[in-house]
Each structure stands twice: as C-alpha cells, then as structure tokens.
Design a protein around this motif. Structure first.
Motif, short mmCIF file in Angstrom:
data_model
loop_
_atom_site.label_atom_id
_atom_site.label_comp_id
_atom_site.label_asym_id
_atom_site.label_seq_id
_atom_site.Cartn_x
_atom_site.Cartn_y
_atom_site.Cartn_z
N ARG A 1 0.83 -1.20 0.00
CA ARG A 1 0.00 0.00 0.00
C ARG A 1 0.86 1.25 0.00
O ARG A 1 0.58 2.22 -0.70
CB ARG A 1 -0.91 -0.03 1.23
N SER A 2 1.96 1.20 0.77
CA SER A 2 2.76 2.43 0.86
C SER A 2 3.47 2.70 -0.47
O SER A 2 3.64 3.85 -0.86
CB SER A 2 3.73 2.35 2.03
N ILE A 3 3.86 1.65 -1.20
CA ILE A 3 4.50 1.89 -2.51
C ILE A 3 3.49 2.51 -3.48
O ILE A 3 3.80 3.46 -4.20
CB ILE A 3 5.07 0.56 -3.08
N ALA A 4 2.25 2.02 -3.47
CA ALA A 4 1.22 2.58 -4.35
C ALA A 4 1.00 4.06 -4.01
O ALA A 4 0.92 4.91 -4.91
CB ALA A 4 -0.08 1.80 -4.20
N MET A 5 0.91 4.35 -2.70
CA MET A 5 0.67 5.74 -2.28
C MET A 5 1.86 6.63 -2.63
O MET A 5 1.69 7.79 -2.99
CB MET A 5 0.40 5.81 -0.77
N GLN A 6 3.09 6.08 -2.49
CA GLN A 6 4.29 6.88 -2.83
C GLN A 6 4.26 7.25 -4.30
O GLN A 6 4.58 8.37 -4.69
CB GLN A 6 5.55 6.08 -2.52
N VAL B 1 -6.22 1.64 -12.22
CA VAL B 1 -6.55 0.83 -11.04
C VAL B 1 -5.27 0.19 -10.52
O VAL B 1 -4.48 -0.35 -11.30
CB VAL B 1 -7.56 -0.28 -11.40
N ILE B 2 -5.05 0.29 -9.22
CA ILE B 2 -3.94 -0.43 -8.59
C ILE B 2 -4.59 -1.40 -7.60
O ILE B 2 -5.27 -0.96 -6.66
CB ILE B 2 -2.98 0.51 -7.85
N ALA B 3 -4.40 -2.70 -7.81
CA ALA B 3 -4.99 -3.69 -6.91
C ALA B 3 -3.89 -4.23 -6.01
O ALA B 3 -2.76 -4.43 -6.45
CB ALA B 3 -5.61 -4.81 -7.72
N LEU B 4 -4.20 -4.43 -4.75
CA LEU B 4 -3.24 -4.99 -3.79
C LEU B 4 -3.81 -6.30 -3.27
O LEU B 4 -4.95 -6.32 -2.81
CB LEU B 4 -3.03 -4.03 -2.62
N GLY B 5 -3.08 -7.37 -3.33
CA GLY B 5 -3.63 -8.65 -2.86
C GLY B 5 -2.55 -9.58 -2.34
O GLY B 5 -1.35 -9.37 -2.59
N LEU B 6 -2.98 -10.59 -1.62
CA LEU B 6 -2.05 -11.63 -1.13
C LEU B 6 -2.11 -12.80 -2.09
O LEU B 6 -3.15 -13.07 -2.68
CB LEU B 6 -2.49 -12.13 0.24
N PRO B 7 -1.00 -13.53 -2.23
CA PRO B 7 -1.06 -14.74 -3.05
C PRO B 7 -1.86 -15.82 -2.34
O PRO B 7 -1.53 -16.21 -1.22
CB PRO B 7 0.41 -15.13 -3.19
N VAL B 8 -2.95 -16.27 -2.97
CA VAL B 8 -3.71 -17.42 -2.47
C VAL B 8 -3.33 -18.54 -3.41
O VAL B 8 -3.32 -18.33 -4.60
CB VAL B 8 -5.22 -17.11 -2.57
N PRO B 9 -2.96 -19.73 -3.04
CA PRO B 9 -3.23 -20.43 -1.80
C PRO B 9 -2.22 -20.28 -0.68
O PRO B 9 -2.48 -20.81 0.37
CB PRO B 9 -3.23 -21.88 -2.25
N ARG B 10 -1.08 -19.61 -0.84
CA ARG B 10 -0.20 -19.62 0.33
C ARG B 10 -0.88 -18.99 1.54
O ARG B 10 -0.74 -19.43 2.67
CB ARG B 10 1.10 -18.90 0.02
N TYR B 11 -1.62 -17.91 1.32
CA TYR B 11 -2.39 -17.32 2.42
C TYR B 11 -3.86 -17.66 2.21
O TYR B 11 -4.25 -18.03 1.12
CB TYR B 11 -2.18 -15.80 2.44
N SER B 12 -4.65 -17.51 3.27
CA SER B 12 -6.04 -17.93 3.13
C SER B 12 -6.84 -16.82 2.43
O SER B 12 -6.52 -15.65 2.55
CB SER B 12 -6.64 -18.22 4.49
N GLY B 13 -7.87 -17.22 1.70
CA GLY B 13 -8.69 -16.24 0.99
C GLY B 13 -9.26 -16.87 -0.26
O GLY B 13 -9.04 -18.06 -0.53
N ASN B 14 -10.00 -16.09 -1.03
CA ASN B 14 -10.55 -16.61 -2.28
C ASN B 14 -9.54 -16.43 -3.39
O ASN B 14 -8.94 -15.36 -3.50
CB ASN B 14 -11.84 -15.85 -2.66
N PRO B 15 -9.34 -17.46 -4.25
CA PRO B 15 -8.38 -17.31 -5.33
C PRO B 15 -8.88 -16.30 -6.36
O PRO B 15 -10.07 -16.01 -6.43
CB PRO B 15 -8.29 -18.72 -5.93
N LEU B 16 -7.95 -15.75 -7.15
CA LEU B 16 -8.32 -14.75 -8.15
C LEU B 16 -9.11 -15.39 -9.27
O LEU B 16 -8.78 -16.47 -9.75
CB LEU B 16 -7.05 -14.14 -8.75
N ASP B 17 -10.14 -14.70 -9.70
CA ASP B 17 -10.96 -15.14 -10.82
C ASP B 17 -10.12 -15.00 -12.11
O ASP B 17 -9.60 -13.90 -12.36
CB ASP B 17 -12.17 -14.20 -10.84
N PRO B 18 -9.97 -16.06 -12.95
CA PRO B 18 -9.10 -15.93 -14.14
C PRO B 18 -9.42 -14.72 -15.03
O PRO B 18 -8.50 -13.99 -15.42
CB PRO B 18 -9.32 -17.25 -14.88
N PRO B 19 -10.72 -14.43 -15.37
CA PRO B 19 -10.94 -13.25 -16.22
C PRO B 19 -10.48 -11.95 -15.56
O PRO B 19 -10.06 -11.03 -16.26
CB PRO B 19 -12.45 -13.22 -16.42
N LEU B 20 -10.56 -11.89 -14.22
CA LEU B 20 -10.12 -10.67 -13.54
C LEU B 20 -8.59 -10.61 -13.56
O LEU B 20 -7.99 -9.58 -13.84
CB LEU B 20 -10.63 -10.69 -12.09
#
Length: 1039
Positions: A117-122, A238-257
């Motif tokens: 987030r801080s890199i995006a804001m910088q 658009v700047i999107a910030l996300g964690l890599p799933v499956p290493r972290y818990s969460g929903n995986p990225l939708d391929p079209p997105l």
C-alpha cells in the motif's frame, strides 16, 4: 541497472509541493558519499522553462512522466515518500510508471503488511494523482463499488461510489484485499478494466475517452448528455493490492479478472535496505544485535519456514521494535521478539522447537530475566503544541528510563491508584511492558477467560488519562458495524452514523476491541489501514487522515479546518490507540487459529499468564477481606493442581475455575462462612451435567484436596425446616432473608401456581444468597424440571417486576436490543425487553438462552461485566451515572436491574449451543434437578388429590428409575416432572381411564424405537404399570 529520479520544473516557482520535492531530492544529492556512484540511485535536479507547475516532469531512470495539476489536491496522498528511498522501492516505482504510461492496470502481490500500500501511495504522491481507496471485505457488494441509493427530500437517487468517481474524475482506484471479497463480486469491474465501459444503475453509461472523443466530432456534448453517456477520463487507473492465495487464506483470483492486471511481486525490502533503515532508527542498539534480529526475522519468512507451517514473521513491525530497543538498549532482544511473534502461544511443540533453534543459531537466547521492565514508577502529563503526552518512567534492571507516550484527554490517575485494581508483581510488569509497546504501536492482550484482561486494560487507560470505548466484537459482525451504519433522519432522508470506533479515532480515546478472536478475518481487514497508517475511508465519502498528513495538507492548500471538513476530510487524533483483547489461539485447530500472518502485522502481542497461586491469594484477599482462610487455601491448591495437570479433562475443568469464578466463590464464602466448599466448586463446574469421565476426575481431585461433602446433607431435609414466609416487608426463605421490593408496575410481577417442595425451596434459598450478593443468575437443567416455575415463584416472593425474552436460532444482536418499526414513514426503534429492564430496574428473564448462537449471546458479557453496551440506534447503556455528564443518547442502568438466564444442559439429546461453556463464567450458575421421590410424591398429591396413593407411588418410582437410566446414558430422553404432572392431571380429571392408556400420552413418542420400547416396557412392568402387554409377556408359574 541503476535507476535515477529526476525532477524537471520551473526555477524559483512558488513554494508549492514541487519545491518540497526538490528539497527532498537535493537532500539526497548532498548526502551522497564520494566514490559511492555505483551503488546508489543517481539523482539530478534540472530546471526547464519558466511556466508554473504545468510542465513539470518526473523522471525515474529512463522513464519520464508529465505531471498534471490535480483538480482536488486534497485527495492526493501526502507524506508517504520517505527522505531516502530504498533502491528496491525506486525499481518498483519505475515499473508502475511504465505501466501507467502504457495505460495498464497493475496488481501488486506479496506477503501481508503495509509495504504494498505504501508503494502505491508513494507513486501517487510522486505523480500528484488523486486517490480513491477501498478496502474489500466479505461484506463488499457491487453497491460499494458502483452506485448506492440514498433518499433526499423524499426522493431516491444514486450516489457514485469509488470506482465510478475514479473513472469519471480521472483518479486512481486502489482496491485492497482482493482475496477477501466474496466470489463473483469483482467481475462487476471486468469491463471497466478492459474497455473502460460500464452501465450504471441510474441509466448513465460510462464510455472510454477515445470513443467518446470520436463521437464528439459528429455530435454536440449536449446530445451525448441527453443520451446519458459519460466520458471515462484517460487518466483513470486501477492499482490492486492482494495476497497470493493459496499460500495465504482467501478466495483465489478469478481468471478473467486476473488476466486484466499486470502483476508485480512486492516482496519484503531486501536485507540491505531493511538493515539501513533499522540502523537509522536504533542508534543506541548495537549494530550486531540489529543484524541478528533482522537475520532471525528473514529466516522465519523463508520458504523453508513456511513448509514447517510457521506463519511469516511480521517484518514491517521490526522498525517499531527497534524503536523500543533504542530507548531500552539493555532489554534482551528475545523478549521483543515475543511481542512481535508470540510463538509460545501460537505454535505447537515442533514449531516452538524450530523457532528456538533459529534463536540459538543467531545467538538471541540471552533471556536475562533481571533485564525485564519491572514496573511503572511514575507518570506525568505534559502538553506540547496541543498534543497531550505523558512522560512515563519505567524501572528496568535497577535503572529508571523515561519515555514519552501518547496520553488521553482526562487528568491522569497515579499508576495503580485505582481502588478496585490490585497490584501484583506480574501485573506491574505487564503494565510496564504494555507502556513500552504503547509508545510505538497498538496492543493485543491475549489471555484465558476471566483472567482479568479488561481490568488490566482499564487500569492502563486510567494511568494515562484515557477515556475508554469498549466495543464487543461478535462473529457475524460486518465491516459496517465496525465503521458506519445507515439510519434515517426525522424527515425520512438516509444518512450515515459513525460507529463508536470512528468517533473514538476522532476524539482520541482508547478503544477496547473485546473478543477479536471471534471476528471473521475478512471483516477485520477494513481496520488494517487504520492500524498501520492511521488513515480511513468511510462509506459516506469522508476520509480520516493521520494528524501530520492533515496538517501538511492544511499548510500546503492554505485551507482552514472548516473548509477541509466541508470537503469531508478529518484528522485522526494523535492520542488514539487500540487495545485488542483475545483468548489464546487453539493450537492445532484450523477453526480457532485466528492469529494468522496478516493479523501479526497489526499489533504488538502481550500474553497475560494465569496468576500464580500467591498472587491469586493476594488478589482475592484484597478484594474479599473476610474470606475464611482455610477454605481459601483448599480452594486455591485444588484449582492450581487442576491448572497444572497435563490431563485434558482436568484442564477443561480448570477453565470453569477462572480468577473471576474464584472471586465469586470467595465473596459467597465470606458472606456465608458455613457454606460447604464442595458444593460451591461443583456448582461452578456444573458437575451435575458433566460427562461421567469428567465428573469422576472432578470428584477424585476434590477428594485429594480434602474438600468433602457435608455429612449432614445426606439426611432428607424436612419442609418444615425450610419455610417461605413474608412478614412485614421481609421475605425469609430457609435461613436467608431479604427485603420485599416495592414494585411500581404490579402487573409485571409474575404470579404462578406453585406447590412448595423441599428441593425447589432449597434451590430458591441458594438463588437468593447469590441475588443478595449482586450476582446475575444462570439456571441450567433438563426440560420440565421447573426452571421457569422456580424463577417466577422467586420473583413473585420478592415482588420484583419481570421482563421476559425468549431466544431462538434467528436471534441477532439487533433483535436482542431493539425492535425496528416504521411510523409515518420513519424508522423508529422500540426498546426490547432487555432495554426496558435496564431502564426501569426490572428483572430480565432470558429463556432458552442456549438456542441462540453463542456469538450473539456473548454481547451480554459487556452488559453483565462492564455495565456497558451499544445499541443499534446509537444509544449507549452505561453503568455509572457519573460517566454521563451531559452526553446525550445515554441510558443509565437502573441499580435494581438483574438478569436471570435459563438454559438446558449442554449435550445430546438437547440441540442447543453450549451457553455455559461460552458465558457460564460471568453468571452464578445453579443446576436445577427433578425433585427427589419424597418431594415429588408430595407435589403430585397436590396436583391429584383424588388419584389413589398407590398409583402415584408407582409413577414416582418408575420415573425415578427412568431418570437414573438416562443419567447412565442407557436411554437418551430424561423423563421429567412435567410429564408425571401431566399424567396425574389427566387421571384427576378422568378417573375412569386406566393408568396404562394414560401413560401412553408420554411414551408414544418412543413407540417406533424398538430398543427403547423394550427398556421402557420392562421398567414400567417392574412397577406394575401394564403397558404394551403382549401374549409373550405373560409368564405362568410352574406346576
């Protein structure tokens, strides 16, 4: 390849943001060492032209970007660029700039923490771009992204949300936490990302800039407006910030997105850059120590550690830890590591050994306990430029170190001066450590149920003069409950009401987030930016900024506070802090492992150990001065023996004997010294309903501790010894007497048909003892044993008005407190029985408490424990009328208010939730049982005066045996007094009917279960009740 950052601009322009940036860069130029050209990014400053800000260019290496003047400069991020940018960050910024020039949207992926987030804001600060920020959570819907309906002056219309605002105004949209959003929510943005097109709810259509400009050549702007076509700015990104799933818990990225973004892995800063940063913060800490600490942290973030199942070390918190070590260089580093990464409560045995191994490897095992902070010596208030701070002196290793920490707005109380707080050595030490963490970061206190976390946090707040804002968290809590909720104004317009958390941030209070382990991790994500950066974007479009950024903005734009408030920009008070309270994670369980890598980056963690025996005795003796000594010693040695065993059954028993319960037992012993300790302990553990294994463990431990059952209890007590009588305004039950209440609302006092029997009178005497001590009661029992009757009779005798509320599966926190209804087109809230009882001082009877989800009933904890609770319409219940001083929307708890909760016992065949396990700790518990045969017979005679005595005796004996079979687990259903009473009533009214046909009213439920039917028929035949007789059951005597 080395990158350079160049700025081209006008010489001697006005002292605006561009010149500030030049000063920054000049500073870097001056700092460069001779001969260091190869290693560092080369930065030059060139002037070009004499225009104003318009033609400025930012160069990073060989990539250049032409700045534009922002329309709304208050939306440009401030103060994110540090004085010296690390080389790796410059590389990231150069890449983002390339993508920006190509018009592509980017996805910054990487481990948890504020770095992405801080890199995006910088980048946005560097290129002077306005930002629209949204933190995604599981509650995000398309209305949060596109348009939301609001009502103004009786008309509904649409208000643009972040994605639409960013597209039409040419801002940059930052989407944080894509893995938190529910599936199929984000595809709303697919076409906006790809073709810059979107159909809006209000009939407008967003169209890409090129196509719009093409249409403008053939049509006028007026025509396009009439067709409701809106141009998407060419500067929208658009700047999107996300964690890599499956290493972290969460929903995986939708391929079209995923295919619409360009990705960049933003891993932690390289070792060299981190080290340089930490050296600059911790000048007093030896360089060797700092590098060992960083090596340890980096090791735990490596691939090997994650295959061992160790969560990532929160590298971003290292700077804060080094800042503490800078003030306390004598403190062992291992101790600071425990705060950042509480591995002893987080990991199982293998994980602990692995971490200890790494500690040894980097020689960080120097745990000199003498060098730990001992206590807070004194706290003094000081105010610098309107910021309230306190200088706190902490004793550590025979030295006294003074540090500056944020303080609240109230005058300070001396540390430990509070009359209700008892200082023990471990508490003093814990408070001193919390004070160290408080200097730099928010705190999370972890400790078992009832060990005093809230008390410690409150005392900590008093020491620093903070006002407390307690917020009880529950499982279904949404992001809106945490930040802002919708409500309607008196004229029917919709508006947003800020939550207590947001108000606390603006006013500089100390927020207690109680039960943070219960909340869904996806919901907590909305607080990350508030915790890391002290910034927040709310649903109504207002933005909260960290104080220094707010002041900087104010100076740069030459605006007053009022003007900024009109633009919905508010400063977060510099004193604002959060203390989160949580129970320890359950090691090895997936469901209760709330302490994940993302959570670790948010707080410093302090573990509150259970008190040692000597300290617990000290606490109890000071709280309850006249408690009998012998009983107290027995009780505590018994409890500590249970706590220290390795046997899981005994440990689960120890959980019901928390410090809070021990204080309750002691209060009762001091009031009624000839009470039996055995019954007090079995009552606290609710041993009547424990599984047989746990019950025998409890009995064995009680016998070892020489806590015996009273011998004279075995005699059947006579009813004439236990009288319920009311004489001249006083009620006597057994040996206990209480004044009869003078009720204003007589119609609310229950009146019930009740036949006295000895068991129930003894139970009422027991309840009255606790009631007089000021406890809230919990009655647990099987069905039909007379819980409601006992309570109604009890309140009838005391002449207390009752409010009644029945819980069920669909009870929510809102329905517990308020009933919304619509009157003249306005939403009005009517008080639920709970609020009425609180206001008027009635007794609230909560029936079927085990049927509601435990995450709903747990909000009763704040009401019972702290006497505080926030209602859905923004009102707040408070216990102490001194806290009101002119605040509106406050409901003061009436001193006569009490709660009596009824629940069935946990476990099969009852289908409820374990209310006792979750909340049994805060009530005084009573197990209600069927009357003994003698009393039951006495009672049945009164229900059926004309029923022959032998029939009553048969029924009592048969049901007695069936109940003992149920207790042994041979049959499931516990037959109760209610069933016998119904049989007797029938026989009284229709004496001609045979017993065998009437008992079928109860036993026909079991007629299709063959095994059960066999047992029933055999038992009933044994007592001469002929039911289901077949030819095979006739047994003739031999000749």
């Amino acid at each position: 390849m080395q990158s350079r950052l160049l700025l081209l601009g006008a010489p001697g322009g006005h002292g605006g943001p561009a010149s500030r940036r030049m000063r920054l860069l000049l500073r870097q130029v001056v700092q460069r060492r001779p001969g260091g050209d190869r290693q560092r990014p080369e930065v030059r400053l060139l002037h070009a032209g004499s225009g104003a800000d318009t033609g400025d260019t930012v160069n990073i290496g060989d990539v250049s970007y032409k700045l534009k003047i922002p329309k709304n400069p208050e939306l440009v991020p401030q103060n994110y660029i540090s004085d010296s940018l690390a080389q790796s960050v410059v590389q990231h910024l150069r890449w983002i700039m390339q993508k920006d020039l190509l018009g592509q949207d980017v996805f910054l992926i990487g481990p948890p923490g504020p770095l992405r987030r801080s890199i995006a804001m910088q980048y946005l600060e560097l290129t002077k771009r306005e930002v629209e920020y949204i933190a995604l959570s599981r509650d995000t819907t398309e209305t949060d992204l596109k348009q939301r309906r609001e009502i103004r002056a009786g008309t509904a219309f649409y208000i643009d949300q972040c994605a639409v605002r960013a597209a039409t105004e040419g801002r940059t949209l930052i989407l944080e936490g894509l893995e938190k959003a529910e599936r199929n929510v984000l595809p709303v943005l697919n076409n906006l990302l790809e073709n810059r097109e979107m159909q809006l709810e209000d009939g407008r259509f967003l169209m890409s800039a090129e196509r719009y400009d093409k249409l403008l050549q053939d049509h006028t702007k007026k025509e396009l407006d009439s067709w409701k076509i809106v141009r998407v700015s060419e500067n929208f990104r658009v700047i999107a910030l996300g964690l890599p799933v499956p290493r972290y818990s969460g929903n995986p990225l939708d391929p079209p997105l995923r295919s619409r973004f360009q990705a960049r892995d933003i891993y932690y800063l390289p070792f060299k850059d981190q080290l340089k940063l930490l050296y600059s913060i911790g000048a007093n800490v030896s360089a060797e120590k700092v590098s060992q600490l960083l090596s340890f942290a980096t090791t735990l973030c490596s691939q090997e550690s994650s295959t061992l199942g160790l969560p990532d070390f929160p590298l971003d918190s290292l700077a804060a830890a080094v800042q503490i070590l800078d003030s306390f260089p004598m403190m062992p580093i291992k101790h600071a590591i425990q705060w950042l990464y509480p591995y002893s409560i987080l990991l199982g045995h293998e994980g602990k050994m692995a971490v200890e191994g790494v500690l040894k490897r980097f020689e960080l095992q120097d745990s000199g306990s003498s060098l730990l902070p001992k206590e807070i010596v004194r706290v003094e208030k000081m105010t610098e430029n309107h910021v309230s701070q306190a200088s706190v002196t902490i004793r550590i290793a025979d030295k006294e170190v003074t540090i500056k920490v944020p303080a609240g707005t109230r005058p300070l109380s001396q540390p430990c001066a509070s009359d209700r707080f008892i200082q023990t050595l471990s508490h003093k030490q814990l408070q001193a450590e919390m004070m160290q963490s408080h200097m730099v970061k928010d705190i999370c206190l972890i400790g078992g149920k009832g060990c005093g976390k809230t008390v410690i946090a409150k005392n900590f707040a008093d020491t620093l003069g903070y006002n407390i804002e307690p917020i009880m968290l529950y499982q279904d809590m949404t992001a809106r409950d945490l930040l802002q909720q919708r409500y309607t104004l008196p004229n029917g317009d919709t508006a947003w009401r800020s939550s207590p958390l947001v108000n606390a941030a603006l006013e500089g209070k100390l927020v207690l987030l109680d039960g943070i382990h219960r909340v869904n991790a996806g919901t907590l994500a909305v607080l990350q930016r508030l915790i890391h950066d002290r910034e927040l974007s709310l649903y109504d479009g207002s933005r909260l900024l960290r104080e220094d950024r707010y002041m900087h903005l104010k100076e740069e734009l030459q605006l007053s506070d009022e003007q900024l408030q009109k633009r919905s920009i508010f400063p977060i008070h510099p004193s604002f802090r959060i203390i989160a309270l949580a129970e320890p994670p359950v090691i090895g369980s997936t469901a209760h492992q709330w302490l994940g890598p993302e959570f670790l980056t948010m707080f410093f963690f302090h573990y509150m150990k259970p008190l040692v025996k000597s300290e617990e005795i000290q606490v109890i003796k000071e709280k309850v001065p006249n408690v009998p000594q012998e009983a107290l010693d027995k009780l505590l040695s018994f409890t500590h023996k249970l706590r220290e065993t390795q046997d899981p059954t005994a440990q689960s028993l120890a959980a019901s004997l928390s410090t809070r319960q021990l204080l309750r037992i002691s209060r009762r012993l001091s009031q009624y010294p000839n009470e039996n300790l055995h019954s007090a302990v079995t009552k606290a553990c609710l041993s009547r309903f424990l599984p047989s294994l746990a019950r025998s463990a409890l009995e064995k431990n009680l016998a070892d501790a020489t806590i015996e059952i009273n011998t004279d209890d075995n005699l059947e007590p006579e009813l004439k010894d236990y009288k319920c009588e009311a004489t001249s305004g006083t009620l006597r039950i057994g040996a206990v007497s209480a004044p009869i209440y003078n009720a204003h609302k007589k119609m609310k006092v229950p009146d019930v048909l009740f036949y006295d029997n000895i068991q129930h009178v003894i139970a009422m005497e027991d309840m009255l003892k606790d009631f007089l001590l000021g406890e809230h009661l919990l009655l647990v029992g099987n069905q039909g044993v007379g819980k409601n009757k006992i309570v109604d009779r009890f309140l009838h005798l005391l002449n207390r008005p009752r409010e009644y509320i029945q819980l069920h599966r669909d009870t929510t926190v809102q329905t517990l407190t308020l009933q919304p209804s619509v009157k003249d087109g306005l939403i009005v809230y009517e008080d639920s029985p709970l609020v009425k009882a609180v206001k008027l001082g009635h007794i609230l009877v909560v029936d079927e408490a085990d049927k509601a989800p435990t995450n709903v009933t747990c909000i009763l904890k704040t009401l019972v424990e702290n006497g505080e609770m926030i209602l859905a319409d923004g009102r707040r219940i408070v216990a102490n009328s001194a806290n009101v001083n002119g605040r509106e929307n406050v409901v003061v708890i009436h001193p006569d208010f009490r709660m009596i909760v009824l629940a069935n016992r946990p476990g099969f065949p009852f289908l409820g939730n374990d209310f006792f396990g979750t909340l049994g700790d805060i009530f005084s518990c009573h197990a209600v049982d069927n009357p003994k045969p003698h009393s039951e017979l006495e009672m049945l005679r009164q229900y059926g005066p004309n029923v022959p005595e032998p029939i009553l005796q048969k029924l009592v004996a048969a049901f007695g045996e069936l109940r003992s079979l149920a207790d042994q687990g041979i049959i499931n259903y516990p037959y109760s007094t209610r069933e016998v009473v119904n049989i007797v009533k029938h026989l009284q009214k229709f004496p001609a009917e045979g017993l065998s046909s009437v008992v079928r009213n109860v036993f026909d439920f079991d007629s299709y279960n063959n095994d059960m039917r066999e047992i029933l028929i055999n038992t009933l035949h044994k007592y001469g009740i002929p039911i289901g007789a077949k030819p095979t059951s006739v047994q003739l005597a031999k000749e």
